[in-house]
Design an enzyme around this catalytic site. Structure first.
Site, mmCIF file in Angstrom:
data_model
loop_
_atom_site.group_PDB
_atom_site.id
_atom_site.type_symbol
_atom_site.label_atom_id
_atom_site.label_comp_id
_atom_site.label_asym_id
_atom_site.label_seq_id
_atom_site.Cartn_x
_atom_site.Cartn_y
_atom_site.Cartn_z
ATOM 1 C CB CYS A 259 98.008 -63.359 1.843
ATOM 2 S SG CYS A 259 99.129 -61.934 1.810
ATOM 3 N NE ARG A 288 92.443 -64.715 -2.784
ATOM 4 C CZ ARG A 288 93.189 -63.715 -3.262
ATOM 5 N NH1 ARG A 288 94.487 -63.696 -3.030
ATOM 6 N NH2 ARG A 288 92.639 -62.707 -3.941
HETATM 7 N N1 CP Z 1 97.648 -63.016 -1.978
HETATM 8 C C1 CP Z 1 97.442 -62.272 -3.095
HETATM 9 O O1 CP Z 1 96.485 -61.490 -3.192
HETATM 10 O O2 CP Z 1 98.333 -62.512 -4.099
HETATM 11 P P1 CP Z 1 98.503 -61.718 -5.475
HETATM 12 O O3 CP Z 1 99.038 -60.364 -5.139
HETATM 13 O O4 CP Z 1 99.429 -62.558 -6.270
HETATM 14 O O5 CP Z 1 97.135 -61.600 -6.123
HETATM 15 N N1 NVA Z 2 100.038 -56.641 2.106
HETATM 16 C C1 NVA Z 2 100.399 -57.098 0.775
HETATM 17 C C2 NVA Z 2 99.498 -58.196 0.340
HETATM 18 C C3 NVA Z 2 99.803 -58.765 -1.020
HETATM 19 C C4 NVA Z 2 98.814 -59.802 -1.454
HETATM 20 C C5 NVA Z 2 100.341 -55.936 -0.190
HETATM 21 O O1 NVA Z 2 99.410 -55.114 -0.092
HETATM 22 O O2 NVA Z 2 101.228 -55.820 -1.036
#
Ligand code: CP
Ligand code: NVA
Length: 304
Positions: A259, A288
């Site tokens: 992600c 996204r």
């Molecule tokens: N993957 C994701 O949610 O990234 P951000 O924390 O940059 O929004």
């Molecule tokens: N597991 C991570 C995802 C970030 C997009 C967090 O919660 O920081």
């Protein structure tokens, strides 16, 4: 009329999730071809961020602008939420002025309270427990690259965190098998995995989880809010890095997703992350934008 929230993937039936993915692909084409309309004209999205973000903020804000609407960025530093105004009061006030709200916060119970008092749809943009918007983008990316994910095998390697929880929900909603490999003590919520025991298994052996998998996914070993545990976790997650050696055990056309943000040399090797034959992380991030535009339209019952 009942308000449709999106706090987890379970808030929508499977057929509606599939419609959102189809609509995301179509919105992406419209954007590319310059044929997109402005169905959100005059609509306002409030974006409450109590944790940092790059992808989520940019995708929601750009998405609303592209659809003809606008977005407000609200941080706890600048709102009364950060000074202790109750969530229920903030929800009633904010939702009386905007059309839809997006919340990124810590405790999942906080977004549930917000939704309970909100007069408009509330979207979970990440809590400590779930990250359903990311799963829409991930599922869109898989469909675009390999077709239907139903009946496929997905391996989650790493922390049993918010992303892992959303993968468990996705396994049921999108009909795939999920094999989770995590170090002892870092398993996902036991109640959640047991409820899906028909398609979700847990092991401490990444190689076993990845063997023959169609999609391999990982995430940071230390999520937002766990910064102080980072050094200790690097030790505890040794052996759980996804790299070419581990991917060689997966199906020959297996994809890798993350992600982001990624920590090269930790949960993923730099070489794998940059190997565009296998790693689809940049498409995943771009999606996204498209997936959330489709979600916003769906929750507001608007067509593209
Ligand atoms: N993957 C994701 O949610 O990234 P951000 O924390 O940059 O929004
Ligand atoms: N597991 C991570 C995802 C970030 C997009 C967090 O919660 O920081």
């Amino acid at each position: 009329m009942t308000i449709q929230h999106f706090l987890t993937l379970n808030d929508l039936p499977a057929d509606e999730l599939r419609e959102i993915i189809d609509s995301a692909i179509s919105l992406k084409n419209q954007l590319r071809n310059n044929t997109a309309g402005k169905p959100m004209s005059g609509k306002v999205l409030a974006m409450i961020f109590e944790k940092s973000s790059t992808r989520t903020r940019v995708s929601f804000e750009a998405g609303m602008a592209q659809l003809g609407g606008s977005a407000l960025f609200l941080s706890p530093n600048d709102t009364q939420l950060g000074r202790g105004e109750p969530v229920a009061d903030s929800a009633r006030v904010i939702s009386s002025m905007v059309d839809i709200v997006m919340v990124r916060t810590f405790a999942h119970s906080k977004i549930e309270t917000f939704a309970e008092y909100s007069k408009v749809p509330v979207i979970n943009a990440l809590t400590d427990d779930y990250h359903p918007c990311q799963l829409l983008a991930d599922m869109q990316t898989y469909v675009e690259k390999r077709g239907d994910i139903a009946g496929k095998t997905v391996a989650w390697v790493g922390d049993g965190n918010n992303m892992c929880h959303s993968y468990i929900n996705a396994a049921a909603q999108f009909d795939f098998e999920l094999r989770i490999a995590c170090p002892s003590g870092f398993e996902p919520d036991a109640g959640l995995s047991q409820r899906h025991a028909d398609r979700v298994s847990i092991t401490q052996d990444p190689q076993q989880a990845v063997a023959g998998a169609d999609l391999v996914v990982t995430d940071t070993w230390a999520s937002m809010g766990q910064e102080e545990e980072k050094q200790q976790r690097i030790e505890q997650f040794k052996g759980f890095q996804v790299n070419h050696e581990l991917m060689s055990l997966a199906a020959s056309d297996a994809l890798f997703m993350h992600c982001l943000p990624a920590y090269r040399g930790m949960e993923v090797s730099a070489e794998l992350l940059e190997d565009e034959q296998i790693s689809v992380v940049w498409d995943e991030a771009e999606n996204r934008l498209h997936a959330q535009k489709a979600l916003l339209l769906h929750l507001l019952k608007l067509s593209a």
